[in-house]
Design a protein around this motif. Sequence first.
Motif, PDB file in Angstrom:
ATOM      1  N   THR A 345       2.876  67.450 -35.846  1.00 29.65           N
ATOM      2  CA  THR A 345       1.407  67.490 -35.896  1.00 29.65           C
ATOM      3  C   THR A 345       0.782  66.534 -34.882  1.00 29.65           C
ATOM      4  OG1 THR A 345       1.465  68.066 -38.245  1.00 29.65           O
ATOM      5  CG2 THR A 345      -0.617  67.222 -37.367  1.00 29.65           C
ATOM      6  N   VAL A 346       1.209  65.280 -34.891  1.00 30.36           N
ATOM      7  CA  VAL A 346       0.574  64.273 -34.027  1.00 30.36           C
ATOM      8  C   VAL A 346       1.018  64.411 -32.572  1.00 30.36           C
ATOM      9  CG1 VAL A 346       0.315  62.660 -35.934  1.00 30.36           C
ATOM     10  CG2 VAL A 346       2.359  62.542 -34.495  1.00 30.36           C
ATOM     11  N   SER A 347       2.197  64.988 -32.326  1.00 31.53           N
ATOM     12  CA  SER A 347       2.672  65.125 -30.942  1.00 31.53           C
ATOM     13  C   SER A 347       1.879  66.169 -30.161  1.00 31.53           C
ATOM     14  CB  SER A 347       4.163  65.494 -30.927  1.00 31.53           C
ATOM     15  OG  SER A 347       4.372  66.773 -31.500  1.00 31.53           O
ATOM     16  N   LYS A 348       1.096  66.990 -30.878  1.00 35.24           N
ATOM     17  CA  LYS A 348       0.255  67.974 -30.189  1.00 35.24           C
ATOM     18  C   LYS A 348      -0.828  67.287 -29.369  1.00 35.24           C
ATOM     19  CE  LYS A 348       1.041  71.648 -33.596  1.00 35.24           C
ATOM     20  NZ  LYS A 348       0.438  72.525 -34.635  1.00 35.24           N
ATOM     21  N   VAL A 349      -1.182  66.057 -29.778  1.00 38.53           N
ATOM     22  CA  VAL A 349      -2.149  65.271 -29.000  1.00 38.53           C
ATOM     23  C   VAL A 349      -1.471  64.748 -27.751  1.00 38.53           C
ATOM     24  CG1 VAL A 349      -3.690  63.288 -29.007  1.00 38.53           C
ATOM     25  CG2 VAL A 349      -3.375  64.632 -31.097  1.00 38.53           C
ATOM     26  N   SER A 350      -0.324  64.071 -27.939  1.00 42.15           N
ATOM     27  CA  SER A 350       0.479  63.550 -26.834  1.00 42.15           C
ATOM     28  C   SER A 350       1.827  63.115 -27.397  1.00 42.15           C
ATOM     29  CB  SER A 350      -0.215  62.365 -26.157  1.00 42.15           C
ATOM     30  OG  SER A 350       0.604  61.848 -25.126  1.00 42.15           O
ATOM     31  N   LEU A 351       2.847  63.066 -26.537  1.00 39.14           N
ATOM     32  CA  LEU A 351       4.189  62.692 -26.988  1.00 39.14           C
ATOM     33  C   LEU A 351       4.293  61.212 -27.360  1.00 39.14           C
ATOM     34  CD1 LEU A 351       6.420  64.712 -24.478  1.00 39.14           C
ATOM     35  CD2 LEU A 351       6.100  65.148 -26.921  1.00 39.14           C
ATOM     36  N   TYR A 352       3.320  60.379 -26.917  1.00 38.75           N
ATOM     37  CA  TYR A 352       3.383  58.958 -27.263  1.00 38.75           C
ATOM     38  C   TYR A 352       2.714  58.664 -28.607  1.00 38.75           C
ATOM     39  CZ  TYR A 352      -1.551  58.376 -25.935  1.00 38.75           C
ATOM     40  OH  TYR A 352      -2.921  58.466 -25.866  1.00 38.75           O
ATOM     41  N   VAL A 353       1.948  59.600 -29.140  1.00 38.76           N
ATOM     42  CA  VAL A 353       1.225  59.369 -30.393  1.00 38.76           C
ATOM     43  C   VAL A 353       2.174  59.119 -31.579  1.00 38.76           C
ATOM     44  CG1 VAL A 353      -0.438  60.344 -32.037  1.00 38.76           C
ATOM     45  CG2 VAL A 353      -0.778  60.646 -29.576  1.00 38.76           C
ATOM     46  N   PRO A 354       3.340  59.796 -31.684  1.00 40.07           N
ATOM     47  CA  PRO A 354       4.247  59.458 -32.798  1.00 40.07           C
ATOM     48  C   PRO A 354       4.635  57.977 -32.851  1.00 40.07           C
ATOM     49  CG  PRO A 354       4.924  61.523 -31.829  1.00 40.07           C
ATOM     50  CD  PRO A 354       3.820  60.981 -30.956  1.00 40.07           C
ATOM     51  N   LEU A 355       4.713  57.324 -31.684  1.00 41.35           N
ATOM     52  CA  LEU A 355       5.020  55.897 -31.654  1.00 41.35           C
ATOM     53  C   LEU A 355       3.889  55.084 -32.288  1.00 41.35           C
ATOM     54  CD1 LEU A 355       6.469  55.734 -28.036  1.00 41.35           C
ATOM     55  CD2 LEU A 355       7.779  55.435 -30.142  1.00 41.35           C
ATOM     56  N   LEU A 356       2.648  55.424 -31.942  1.00 40.66           N
ATOM     57  CA  LEU A 356       1.501  54.737 -32.531  1.00 40.66           C
ATOM     58  C   LEU A 356       1.385  55.052 -34.014  1.00 40.66           C
ATOM     59  CD1 LEU A 356      -1.173  55.307 -29.720  1.00 40.66           C
ATOM     60  CD2 LEU A 356       0.182  53.244 -30.169  1.00 40.66           C
ATOM     61  N   CYS A 357       1.685  56.297 -34.381  1.00 39.57           N
ATOM     62  CA  CYS A 357       1.658  56.692 -35.783  1.00 39.57           C
ATOM     63  C   CYS A 357       2.689  55.887 -36.576  1.00 39.57           C
ATOM     64  CB  CYS A 357       1.931  58.188 -35.900  1.00 39.57           C
ATOM     65  SG  CYS A 357       1.824  58.833 -37.577  1.00 39.57           S
ATOM     66  N   GLY A 358       3.862  55.694 -35.987  1.00 39.02           N
ATOM     67  CA  GLY A 358       4.901  54.894 -36.633  1.00 39.02           C
ATOM     68  C   GLY A 358       4.445  53.463 -36.866  1.00 39.02           C
ATOM     69  N   ALA A 359       3.737  52.894 -35.880  1.00 31.15           N
ATOM     70  CA  ALA A 359       3.231  51.529 -36.015  1.00 31.15           C
ATOM     71  C   ALA A 359       2.235  51.424 -37.172  1.00 31.15           C
ATOM     72  CB  ALA A 359       2.577  51.087 -34.707  1.00 31.15           C
ATOM     73  N   VAL A 360       1.340  52.396 -37.287  1.00 35.24           N
ATOM     74  CA  VAL A 360       0.344  52.393 -38.365  1.00 35.24           C
ATOM     75  C   VAL A 360       1.022  52.511 -39.729  1.00 35.24           C
ATOM     76  CG1 VAL A 360      -1.576  53.678 -39.376  1.00 35.24           C
ATOM     77  CG2 VAL A 360      -1.477  53.340 -36.897  1.00 35.24           C
ATOM     78  N   LEU A 361       2.040  53.359 -39.821  1.00 33.99           N
ATOM     79  CA  LEU A 361       2.747  53.553 -41.091  1.00 33.99           C
ATOM     80  C   LEU A 361       3.505  52.289 -41.502  1.00 33.99           C
ATOM     81  CD1 LEU A 361       4.043  57.172 -40.475  1.00 33.99           C
ATOM     82  CD2 LEU A 361       2.422  56.472 -42.240  1.00 33.99           C
ATOM     83  N   LEU A 362       4.011  51.544 -40.541  1.00 35.89           N
ATOM     84  CA  LEU A 362       4.689  50.282 -40.861  1.00 35.89           C
ATOM     85  C   LEU A 362       3.698  49.242 -41.380  1.00 35.89           C
ATOM     86  CD1 LEU A 362       7.308  49.931 -37.967  1.00 35.89           C
ATOM     87  CD2 LEU A 362       7.664  50.683 -40.321  1.00 35.89           C
ATOM     88  N   VAL A 363       2.483  49.262 -40.851  1.00 35.04           N
ATOM     89  CA  VAL A 363       1.431  48.388 -41.394  1.00 35.04           C
ATOM     90  C   VAL A 363       1.149  48.761 -42.848  1.00 35.04           C
ATOM     91  CG1 VAL A 363      -1.001  47.755 -41.222  1.00 35.04           C
ATOM     92  CG2 VAL A 363       0.381  47.954 -39.143  1.00 35.04           C
ATOM     93  N   ALA A 364       1.116  50.059 -43.135  1.00 39.29           N
ATOM     94  CA  ALA A 364       0.912  50.517 -44.510  1.00 39.29           C
ATOM     95  C   ALA A 364       2.049  50.045 -45.414  1.00 39.29           C
ATOM     96  CB  ALA A 364       0.802  52.037 -44.547  1.00 39.29           C
ATOM     97  N   ALA A 365       3.275  50.011 -44.882  1.00 37.02           N
ATOM     98  CA  ALA A 365       4.422  49.528 -45.657  1.00 37.02           C
ATOM     99  C   ALA A 365       4.263  48.051 -46.001  1.00 37.02           C
ATOM    100  CB  ALA A 365       5.719  49.755 -44.869  1.00 37.02           C
TER     101      ALA A 365
END
Length: 387
Positions: A345-365
């Motif tokens: 879903t997020v890679s449709k924006v750009s291939l680097y977005v999954p990396l940023l998404c991962g960072a946000v999810l780790l903050v949630a953790a």
Amino acid sequence: MTRNQFVFVCLFLTMLSEVLLSPFYPQYFSEAFGVQGVEMTSIFIICCRLVVIIMTPFWGAILKKWSMRQVVICSLFMTAVFKVILSESTTFLSFLITSLLLLVFQSSLYLLYPYLVESMEQQEEKAKKTTIYMLVMHTAIIVSSLLGSFIITWEMPLKVYLIFACMDLGLMVILLATKLLSPDAVKKDQPIHMKVKKQPIYFYMIAIFFFHLGHNVIRPYFTLFVEDRYEVGNQMNALLYVMPSMMAIILKFCVPIRVFRGQDTMLLYIVTILSVFSLTIQASIDSLGIFIISRIIYGGCFYLSMVVLDIYLFRQFHEAATYYYSWLIAVQNVALLFAPLLALTVSKVSLYVPLLCGAVLLVAAIIAITIHNKPVVLYKKVKENEG
């Protein structure tokens, strides 16, 4: 063979057989079964995850009534049977059904790890066994990737499961011929006075979910991202991909066990925050050199955070750790199930977005584990004035 050796050999062989051909499923499904490889691989992975999600807590509950020895003997025999059947699969449907039945029993073997750790009395021993497990797991990932690339060239690659079936039967014979994993053999390692800490585990499981979702959402399209941005060869790309596993092996021999004796929660906060920064750098930097350095930092932090999370559970729940760890595995597999869907879903924006998404999810953790340690008090009981 000692109990520790048996457990880690069993876990290594189980992981090796499970991961061995998985990187090459799309090609193999297309060539051997004449189906759409990419689509059927997704279906296969989803079905396998669902079986593990359902069965692992089931085995955790079974272990309250059955001994680990009984469960492992039964599971090793049944996995050997289904691996023999799997080696003869000629259609995708037969391969799928046999694999799912195999996982029904194989999912119980992963509980050998918390079973071993919870029997340790000293906290240092618990930490030592946890780091050894991480070493075994990541070594199995690397070995299976290299070995799988060779076996997939065989005319009938599935015949390799006959070898694993023989190994399972060999481990079962060892159990039958010895007292390994017997309740009497474990009792001497158990502390005399142990009580399960009455603390809600919900936010801990939420933290585990965000943790594994964050780390795995970057995996599906990582090689495409590296290839697109840095135009590196396949060997360098593969090296960057497996770097977390390589760092786990290196740090196992470099980080002293005493690091995990003290305030593990603070260490978890530090390494997770470093992971967030390294993922952000990886998503935004154009320098290959800095990218490699941030990847090394990320790999080290990933290893340390996994160790700390496991040790935290073992310290909190003591002799009930096997049961709670079964739920941890289930939650982890739920995260692994959602990770590729979120990545798509997020890679449709750009291939680097999954990396940023991962960072946000780790903050949630981090937020979830903080709430777990300091639950929000919705009301406070006021003591009546007796005067």
